[in-house]
Design a protein around this motif. Structure first.
Motif, short mmCIF file in Angstrom:
data_model
loop_
_atom_site.label_atom_id
_atom_site.label_comp_id
_atom_site.label_asym_id
_atom_site.label_seq_id
_atom_site.Cartn_x
_atom_site.Cartn_y
_atom_site.Cartn_z
N LEU A 170 0.88 -1.17 0.00
CA LEU A 170 0.00 0.00 0.00
C LEU A 170 0.92 1.22 0.00
CD1 LEU A 170 -2.58 -0.90 2.83
CD2 LEU A 170 -2.69 -1.47 0.38
N ILE A 171 0.60 2.22 -0.79
CA ILE A 171 1.42 3.42 -0.84
C ILE A 171 0.54 4.62 -0.50
CG2 ILE A 171 2.93 4.85 -2.28
CD1 ILE A 171 3.19 2.14 -4.00
N LEU A 172 0.80 5.17 0.68
CA LEU A 172 0.04 6.33 1.14
C LEU A 172 0.72 7.59 0.62
CD1 LEU A 172 -0.29 5.41 4.93
CD2 LEU A 172 -2.18 5.45 3.29
N THR A 173 -0.01 8.41 -0.08
CA THR A 173 0.59 9.68 -0.50
C THR A 173 0.40 10.72 0.60
OG1 THR A 173 -1.42 10.24 -1.70
CG2 THR A 173 0.38 9.31 -2.99
N ALA A 174 1.34 11.67 0.63
CA ALA A 174 1.34 12.75 1.63
C ALA A 174 1.68 14.03 0.91
CB ALA A 174 2.40 12.47 2.69
N HIS A 240 3.78 13.63 -2.25
CA HIS A 240 3.21 14.02 -3.54
C HIS A 240 2.55 15.38 -3.33
CE1 HIS A 240 0.70 14.19 -7.02
NE2 HIS A 240 -0.39 13.76 -6.44
N PRO A 241 3.31 16.46 -3.59
CA PRO A 241 2.88 17.80 -3.17
C PRO A 241 1.56 18.26 -3.76
CG PRO A 241 5.15 17.85 -4.00
CD PRO A 241 4.64 16.48 -4.25
N GLN A 242 1.13 17.75 -4.91
CA GLN A 242 -0.10 18.26 -5.54
C GLN A 242 -1.39 17.70 -4.93
OE1 GLN A 242 2.48 16.96 -7.41
NE2 GLN A 242 3.17 18.57 -8.80
N SER A 243 -1.29 16.64 -4.12
CA SER A 243 -2.50 15.99 -3.53
C SER A 243 -3.54 15.68 -4.60
CB SER A 243 -3.15 16.85 -2.44
OG SER A 243 -2.27 17.06 -1.38
N ILE A 244 -3.11 15.06 -5.68
CA ILE A 244 -4.03 14.65 -6.75
C ILE A 244 -4.21 13.13 -6.75
CG2 ILE A 244 -4.24 14.46 -9.27
CD1 ILE A 244 -3.09 17.33 -9.42
N VAL A 245 -3.06 12.42 -6.63
CA VAL A 245 -3.11 10.97 -6.45
C VAL A 245 -3.30 10.75 -4.95
CG1 VAL A 245 -1.82 8.82 -6.61
CG2 VAL A 245 -1.55 10.57 -8.39
N HIS A 246 -4.44 10.17 -4.56
CA HIS A 246 -4.75 10.12 -3.13
C HIS A 246 -4.17 8.91 -2.43
CE1 HIS A 246 -6.72 13.83 -3.41
NE2 HIS A 246 -7.59 13.39 -4.30
N SER A 247 -3.71 7.92 -3.16
CA SER A 247 -2.93 6.77 -2.66
C SER A 247 -2.93 5.70 -3.73
CB SER A 247 -3.45 6.20 -1.34
OG SER A 247 -2.94 6.99 -0.27
N LEU A 248 -2.10 4.66 -3.52
CA LEU A 248 -1.95 3.60 -4.53
C LEU A 248 -1.88 2.23 -3.88
CD1 LEU A 248 0.46 6.04 -5.06
CD2 LEU A 248 0.33 4.99 -7.31
#
Ligand code: NAD
Ligand code: MG
Length: 387
Positions: A170-174, A240-248
């Protein structure tokens, strides 16, 4: 089609108000049963009347007369205190939004779970402090926990129809928060106003500070573990500074599925409101051409020690996640009151973890006690440096 009966715990907050916004736009789909608040009686009463709620409850018992007066003649029933919050959670609604901030939401959430509700969970601190107890209770009662947190909602959507056994990571974006590019020295002296100024999201004060320290991502790491049953070493954090991809989600064959969307919490909230269907929202659509690019970078463990502390607490297990959370709540509150510096927040959390000598809590009552004891302990330490 019969309307879905819904209640909101923490109706006056950022998530609560976003939920109300969606309900207001779709009165044909939803019937509002109960709303709760900590102390904002004026907002609570206004929303309860406007939405035709049956019950309004305020956490602070001293405010019951004020709430009664505000709702006199409206037909909305009133209540106050923890029992009234639990009543709102366990009442007639099928769907309950858990949007109280902090461990204060734990007992109301557990009341909704014990009653077998579909629980839209925003209140991550409750799951962090009582992880396995909460998911076990949901299994026993047949309650469904739907993640509202944008990252976990993204993962939930990326897991739909897939075999969880074939998930490799699981990849949590921040986003990295407001201090992503600041030096450690600048961060150490940052003011509460700077810390709550999030670049992409508009949120309550506590989670905004957590985003600035990246403790928010630490809490989310623990949250992801309990929601999806994936061990710590298979959950990564990606800035991920743009907060567009919410996680993977990465699968065994090398495929990665991601969920994208605007940085507007009404999108994940709407997903849980309509689940397993979808509903219309008026949210401004994501324009990928305007966004232009998606950037990714590794988090900096030196400037953001909170991430390491949360991972350590998750791996240690037992009382550690609840201690981490309680210490963080007290430290964040002290920072917001200008009692301690930004850089002290992680230090208090680390100290609380290092000096804890607590058995693993076996019941919710024990979690609540552990939370109280830890808060008291950290408050004394905070008062020590403030003096
Ligand atoms: P907020 O501070 O804006 O609102 C909190 C709500 O909880 C309010 O309605 C308040 O009255 C109520 N509350 C506070 N203390 C209480 C107490 N002791 N007893 C009963 N009620 C109490 O917070 P928020 O930003 O809406 O966040 C709510 C939860 O959702 C948090 O756990 C947060 O981490 C999570 N979350 C928020 C966002 C967001 O965009 N705001 C995103 C993801 C997750
Ligand atoms: Mg989040």
């Amino acid at each position: 089609m019969s309307r879905r009966k819904v209640s909101i715990l923490g109706a006056t907050g950022s998530i609560g108000q976003s939920t109300i916004d969606l309900l207001t736009a779709a009165p044909e789909r939803f019937e509002v049963i109960a709303l709760t608040a900590a102390s904002n009686v004026v907002q609570l009463a206004a929303d309860a009347k406007r939405l035709g709620a049956r019950f309004a409850a305020v956490a602070d018992e001293r405010l019951l007369p004020e709430l009664r007066e505000a709702l006199a003649g409206s037909g909305v029933e009133t209540g106050a205190g923890l029992e009234a919050l639990a009543e709102a959670a366990a009442g007639e609604a099928e769907w309950v939004m858990a949007a109280i901030v902090g461990c204060a939401g734990l007992e109301p959430v557990m009341a909704a779970i014990a009653a077998g509700k579909t629980v839209a969970l925003a209140n991550k601190e409750a799951l962090v402090t009582a992880g396995a107890l909460m998911t076990d209770a949901a299994r026993r009662s047949g309650a469904t926990i739907l993640p509202v947190d944008s990252e976990h909602n993204a993962i939930f959507q990326c897991l739909a129809g897939q075999d969880i056994e074939r998930v490799s990571r699981l990849i949590l974006t921040a986003s990295g928060g407001p201090f992503r590019t600041r030096s450690a020295e600048e961060m150490a002296r940052a003011s509460p106003a700077e810390a709550v100024a999030h670049p992409n999201w508009s949120m309550g004060a506590k989670i905004s500070v957590d985003s600035a320290t990246m403790m928010n991502k630490g809490l989310e790491l623990i949250e992801a573990h309990y929601l999806f049953g994936i061990p710590s070493e298979r959950i990564d954090v990606l800035v991920h500074p743009q907060s567009i991809v919410h996680s993977l989600v990465e699968y065994a064959d090398g495929s990665m599925l991601a969920q994208l969307g605007p940085s507007d919490m009404r999108v994940p909230i709407a997903h849980t409101l309509a689940w397993p269907e979808r509903m219309e929202t008026k949210v401004v659509r994501l324009d990928l051409v305007a966004a232009g690019r998606l950037d990714f970078e590794a988090p900096d463990p030196g400037r953001f020690p909170a991430l390491r502390l949360a991972r350590q607490a998750l791996e240690q297990g037992g009382a550690a996640p609840a201690v981490l959370n309680a210490a963080n709540e007290i430290a964040v509150a002290a920072f917001l009151e200008n009692t301690i510096h930004f850089g002290d927040i992680a230090r208090f959390v680390e100290q609380a973890l290092q000096t804890m000598n607590e058995p693993a809590p076996a019941t919710i009552a024990e979690v609540v006690n552990l939370d109280r004891r830890t808060r008291d302990r950290v408050r004394v330490q905070v008062a020590g440096i403030a003096a």
